[in-house]
Design a protein around this motif. Structure first.
Motif, PDB file in Angstrom:
ATOM      1  N   SER A  54       0.825  -1.206   0.000  1.00 46.39           N
ATOM      2  CA  SER A  54       0.000   0.000   0.000  1.00 46.39           C
ATOM      3  C   SER A  54       0.858   1.254   0.000  1.00 46.39           C
ATOM      4  O   SER A  54       0.534   2.237  -0.665  1.00 46.39           O
ATOM      5  CB  SER A  54      -0.914   0.020   1.224  1.00 46.39           C
ATOM      6  OG  SER A  54      -1.836  -1.018   1.157  1.00 46.39           O
ATOM      7  N   PHE A  55       1.969   1.214   0.731  1.00 45.54           N
ATOM      8  CA  PHE A  55       2.839   2.385   0.782  1.00 45.54           C
ATOM      9  C   PHE A  55       3.503   2.641  -0.568  1.00 45.54           C
ATOM     10  O   PHE A  55       3.726   3.781  -0.951  1.00 45.54           O
ATOM     11  CB  PHE A  55       3.901   2.220   1.871  1.00 45.54           C
ATOM     12  CG  PHE A  55       4.664   3.474   2.138  1.00 45.54           C
ATOM     13  CD1 PHE A  55       4.067   4.529   2.796  1.00 45.54           C
ATOM     14  CD2 PHE A  55       5.973   3.604   1.723  1.00 45.54           C
ATOM     15  CE1 PHE A  55       4.755   5.699   3.037  1.00 45.54           C
ATOM     16  CE2 PHE A  55       6.675   4.761   1.960  1.00 45.54           C
ATOM     17  CZ  PHE A  55       6.069   5.814   2.617  1.00 45.54           C
ATOM     18  N   VAL A  56       3.799   1.596  -1.302  1.00 44.22           N
ATOM     19  CA  VAL A  56       4.440   1.752  -2.608  1.00 44.22           C
ATOM     20  C   VAL A  56       3.463   2.278  -3.651  1.00 44.22           C
ATOM     21  O   VAL A  56       3.816   3.128  -4.477  1.00 44.22           O
ATOM     22  CB  VAL A  56       5.048   0.408  -3.072  1.00 44.22           C
ATOM     23  CG1 VAL A  56       5.508   0.474  -4.498  1.00 44.22           C
ATOM     24  CG2 VAL A  56       6.192   0.000  -2.160  1.00 44.22           C
ATOM     25  N   PHE A  57       2.208   1.826  -3.614  1.00 43.14           N
ATOM     26  CA  PHE A  57       1.268   2.126  -4.690  1.00 43.14           C
ATOM     27  C   PHE A  57       0.268   3.237  -4.404  1.00 43.14           C
ATOM     28  O   PHE A  57      -0.568   3.528  -5.261  1.00 43.14           O
ATOM     29  CB  PHE A  57       0.503   0.858  -5.081  1.00 43.14           C
ATOM     30  CG  PHE A  57       1.343  -0.114  -5.852  1.00 43.14           C
ATOM     31  CD1 PHE A  57       1.775   0.176  -7.118  1.00 43.14           C
ATOM     32  CD2 PHE A  57       1.691  -1.329  -5.284  1.00 43.14           C
ATOM     33  CE1 PHE A  57       2.545  -0.716  -7.826  1.00 43.14           C
ATOM     34  CE2 PHE A  57       2.465  -2.234  -5.983  1.00 43.14           C
ATOM     35  CZ  PHE A  57       2.894  -1.922  -7.259  1.00 43.14           C
ATOM     36  N   TRP A  58       0.301   3.894  -3.245  1.00 40.73           N
ATOM     37  CA  TRP A  58      -0.717   4.892  -2.980  1.00 40.73           C
ATOM     38  C   TRP A  58      -0.542   6.125  -3.853  1.00 40.73           C
ATOM     39  O   TRP A  58      -1.524   6.698  -4.322  1.00 40.73           O
ATOM     40  CB  TRP A  58      -0.756   5.287  -1.503  1.00 40.73           C
ATOM     41  CG  TRP A  58       0.346   6.209  -1.071  1.00 40.73           C
ATOM     42  CD1 TRP A  58       1.563   5.848  -0.607  1.00 40.73           C
ATOM     43  CD2 TRP A  58       0.313   7.636  -1.068  1.00 40.73           C
ATOM     44  NE1 TRP A  58       2.290   6.972  -0.324  1.00 40.73           N
ATOM     45  CE2 TRP A  58       1.556   8.083  -0.594  1.00 40.73           C
ATOM     46  CE3 TRP A  58      -0.641   8.574  -1.422  1.00 40.73           C
ATOM     47  CZ2 TRP A  58       1.866   9.435  -0.463  1.00 40.73           C
ATOM     48  CZ3 TRP A  58      -0.328   9.919  -1.289  1.00 40.73           C
ATOM     49  CH2 TRP A  58       0.916  10.330  -0.811  1.00 40.73           C
ATOM     50  N   LEU A  59       0.683   6.540  -4.124  1.00 42.36           N
ATOM     51  CA  LEU A  59       0.902   7.730  -4.929  1.00 42.36           C
ATOM     52  C   LEU A  59       0.542   7.519  -6.407  1.00 42.36           C
ATOM     53  O   LEU A  59      -0.127   8.385  -7.000  1.00 42.36           O
ATOM     54  CB  LEU A  59       2.338   8.228  -4.788  1.00 42.36           C
ATOM     55  CG  LEU A  59       2.646   9.587  -5.385  1.00 42.36           C
ATOM     56  CD1 LEU A  59       1.764  10.654  -4.753  1.00 42.36           C
ATOM     57  CD2 LEU A  59       4.102   9.928  -5.202  1.00 42.36           C
TER      58      LEU A  59
END
Length: 75
Positions: free
Chosen positions: A47-52
């Motif tokens: 989630s941290f990698v793909f939120w942006l």
């Protein structure tokens, strides 16, 4: 094809809200302590990698839907 912009807007808004949820999940998992399942840890990392990228694509799709709507109504 007459309501194509509505689908684009819906997808854009959905992706924006999903990116906010993904960001909150990942930040929340960085702040907690304790024993958590491996699934939750990996989910927060992904989630941290793909939120942006989800946020950027959602904003672009939203603007695309608004642009299609404005172009269609200006005729």
């Amino acid at each position: 094809m007459t309501r194509f912009y509505k689908y684009i807007l819906l997808i854009g808004f959905s992706m924006i809200s999903l990116s906010i949820i993904m960001f909150l999940l990942s930040v929340g998992m960085f702040a907690v302590r304790g024993n958590y399942s491996q699934f939750m840890i990996k989910l927060s990392e992904i989630s941290f990698v793909f939120w942006l990228p989800f946020l950027i694509i959602g904003i672009l799709l939203t603007f695309l839907g608004i642009g299609i709507y404005l172009k269609k109504t200006s005729k």
